[in-house]
Write an enzyme that holds these catalytic residues in place. Sequence first.
Site, short mmCIF file in Angstrom:
data_model
loop_
_atom_site.label_atom_id
_atom_site.label_comp_id
_atom_site.label_asym_id
_atom_site.label_seq_id
_atom_site.Cartn_x
_atom_site.Cartn_y
_atom_site.Cartn_z
N GLY A 12 0.79 -1.23 0.00
CA GLY A 12 0.00 0.00 0.00
C GLY A 12 0.82 1.27 0.00
O GLY A 12 0.28 2.37 0.11
N THR A 17 0.76 2.99 -8.12
CA THR A 17 0.36 4.36 -8.48
C THR A 17 1.54 5.12 -9.06
O THR A 17 1.44 5.72 -10.13
CB THR A 17 -0.19 5.08 -7.23
OG1 THR A 17 -1.30 4.35 -6.72
CG2 THR A 17 -0.62 6.50 -7.58
N ASP A 79 6.74 -2.51 -11.21
CA ASP A 79 6.05 -2.32 -9.95
C ASP A 79 6.47 -3.43 -9.00
O ASP A 79 6.05 -4.57 -9.15
CB ASP A 79 4.53 -2.39 -10.24
CG ASP A 79 3.70 -2.59 -8.99
OD1 ASP A 79 2.54 -2.96 -9.15
OD2 ASP A 79 4.22 -2.38 -7.88
N1 ADP Z 1 1.18 9.08 -2.29
C1 ADP Z 1 -0.10 8.71 -2.11
N2 ADP Z 1 -0.96 9.55 -1.50
C2 ADP Z 1 -2.25 9.18 -1.28
N3 ADP Z 1 -2.78 8.01 -1.67
C3 ADP Z 1 -1.96 7.15 -2.30
C4 ADP Z 1 -0.59 7.44 -2.56
N4 ADP Z 1 -0.04 6.38 -3.19
C5 ADP Z 1 -1.02 5.47 -3.34
N5 ADP Z 1 -2.18 5.91 -2.80
C6 ADP Z 1 -3.43 5.17 -2.70
O1 ADP Z 1 -3.20 4.10 -1.79
C7 ADP Z 1 -3.70 2.85 -2.30
C8 ADP Z 1 -2.54 1.89 -2.53
O2 ADP Z 1 -1.77 2.39 -3.61
P1 ADP Z 1 -0.98 1.36 -4.54
O3 ADP Z 1 -0.34 2.17 -5.63
O4 ADP Z 1 -1.89 0.23 -4.92
O5 ADP Z 1 0.13 0.83 -3.54
P2 ADP Z 1 1.10 -0.44 -3.71
O6 ADP Z 1 1.17 -0.74 -5.18
O7 ADP Z 1 2.41 0.02 -3.13
O8 ADP Z 1 0.49 -1.54 -2.91
C9 ADP Z 1 -4.44 3.20 -3.57
O9 ADP Z 1 -5.82 3.37 -3.24
C10 ADP Z 1 -3.83 4.52 -4.01
O10 ADP Z 1 -4.81 5.34 -4.67
N1 LIG Z 2 3.54 -13.31 1.25
C1 LIG Z 2 3.80 -12.40 0.29
N2 LIG Z 2 2.87 -11.46 0.05
C2 LIG Z 2 3.18 -10.57 -0.92
C3 LIG Z 2 4.39 -10.57 -1.64
N3 LIG Z 2 4.38 -9.52 -2.52
C4 LIG Z 2 3.20 -8.91 -2.35
N4 LIG Z 2 2.48 -9.54 -1.39
C5 LIG Z 2 1.11 -9.20 -1.00
C6 LIG Z 2 0.98 -7.96 -0.21
C7 LIG Z 2 -0.33 -7.42 -0.68
O1 LIG Z 2 -1.39 -8.05 -0.01
C8 LIG Z 2 -0.40 -7.83 -2.15
C9 LIG Z 2 0.10 -6.81 -3.14
O2 LIG Z 2 1.25 -6.20 -2.64
P1 LIG Z 2 1.38 -4.60 -2.79
O3 LIG Z 2 2.65 -4.24 -2.09
O4 LIG Z 2 1.41 -4.33 -4.27
O5 LIG Z 2 0.16 -4.05 -2.12
O6 LIG Z 2 0.43 -9.00 -2.22
C10 LIG Z 2 5.33 -11.59 -1.37
O7 LIG Z 2 6.42 -11.67 -1.98
N5 LIG Z 2 4.98 -12.49 -0.41
#
Ligand code: ADP
Ligand SMILES: Nc1nc2c(ncn2[C@H]2C[C@H](O)[C@@H](COP(=O)(O)O)O2)c(=O)[nH]1
Length: 215
Positions: A12, A17, A79
């Site tokens: 998250g 993004t 990503d």
């Molecule tokens: N810098 C930021 N400020 C506010 N909201 C963000 C920011 N970056 C991501 N988000 C929001 O937080 C959530 C997770 O973003 P995401 O890009 O899916 O994170 P990740 O790929 O690292 O898991 C999404 O709903 C996105 O819109």
């Molecule tokens: N156990 C693991 N979980 C993982 C790994 N890479 C991602 N994740 C999980 C965490 C989130 O629930 C989802 C997507 O990850 P984001 O960072 O994009 O939110 O998948 C992993 O290597 N092992």
Amino acid sequence: MMTVIALSGPIGAGKSTLTKILAADLGSQAFYESVEDNPVLPLFYADPAKYAFLLQIYFLNTRFRNIKDALVADNNVLDRSIYEDELFFQMNADMGRANQTEVDIYRDLLHNMMEELKTLPKKAPDLLVHIDVSYDTMLKRITKRGRSFEQLSYDPTLETYYKTLLEYYGPWYENYNYSPKIRIDGDKYDFVESKEDQTAVITQIEDKLHELGQL
Ligand SMILES: Nc1ncnc2c1ncn2[C@@H]1O[C@H](COP(=O)(O)OP(=O)(O)O)[C@@H](O)[C@H]1O
Ligand SMILES: Nc1nc2c(ncn2[C@H]2C[C@H](O)[C@@H](COP(=O)(O)O)O2)c(=O)[nH]1
């Protein structure tokens, strides 16, 4: 010149993004982590001890494929890096969700795949863009994104899981040395709602790419 940027950071943090924003800004191709079509992810959150190993093999495989796909295109933004794969599995193993046999098999496979990476034209990204976030910001964004199985309401023990993940990410970033790296303060910049913040983050990354001779 091919420029490969890999995003890293906790769940998250904003990787997907920022990947989209960066790819658009640089005219690069974005390669996203396959989450929505990941059949093991919901199983893992329902039963971490049973599925931690299977999930890790799934992620390792998809990340390796992403890297190979990315290296045949021109400029790319990835990503999440393959280098975080071990962080997640090590943490789950330390939490008792994988036995020693699974850890040994995983480590052997990871070593083989990392050896294969050395044979590719580009051994590592040109730049790792790491997004750091506090627990509060991480949780706010996990809630905002709304994946059911990631919510504390689904499993209150996820609070410990997420806090532990942040404890693993600190040393991971400090010890990361496969490529140049830059740290983005994910708490400070709202690159979704604020154009000014988005510009500030892109400028930081472009300045680093200029410094590296990649722009
Ligand atoms: N810098 C930021 N400020 C506010 N909201 C963000 C920011 N970056 C991501 N988000 C929001 O937080 C959530 C997770 O973003 P995401 O890009 O899916 O994170 P990740 O790929 O690292 O898991 C999404 O709903 C996105 O819109
Ligand atoms: N156990 C693991 N979980 C993982 C790994 N890479 C991602 N994740 C999980 C965490 C989130 O629930 C989802 C997507 O990850 P984001 O960072 O994009 O939110 O998948 C992993 O290597 N092992």
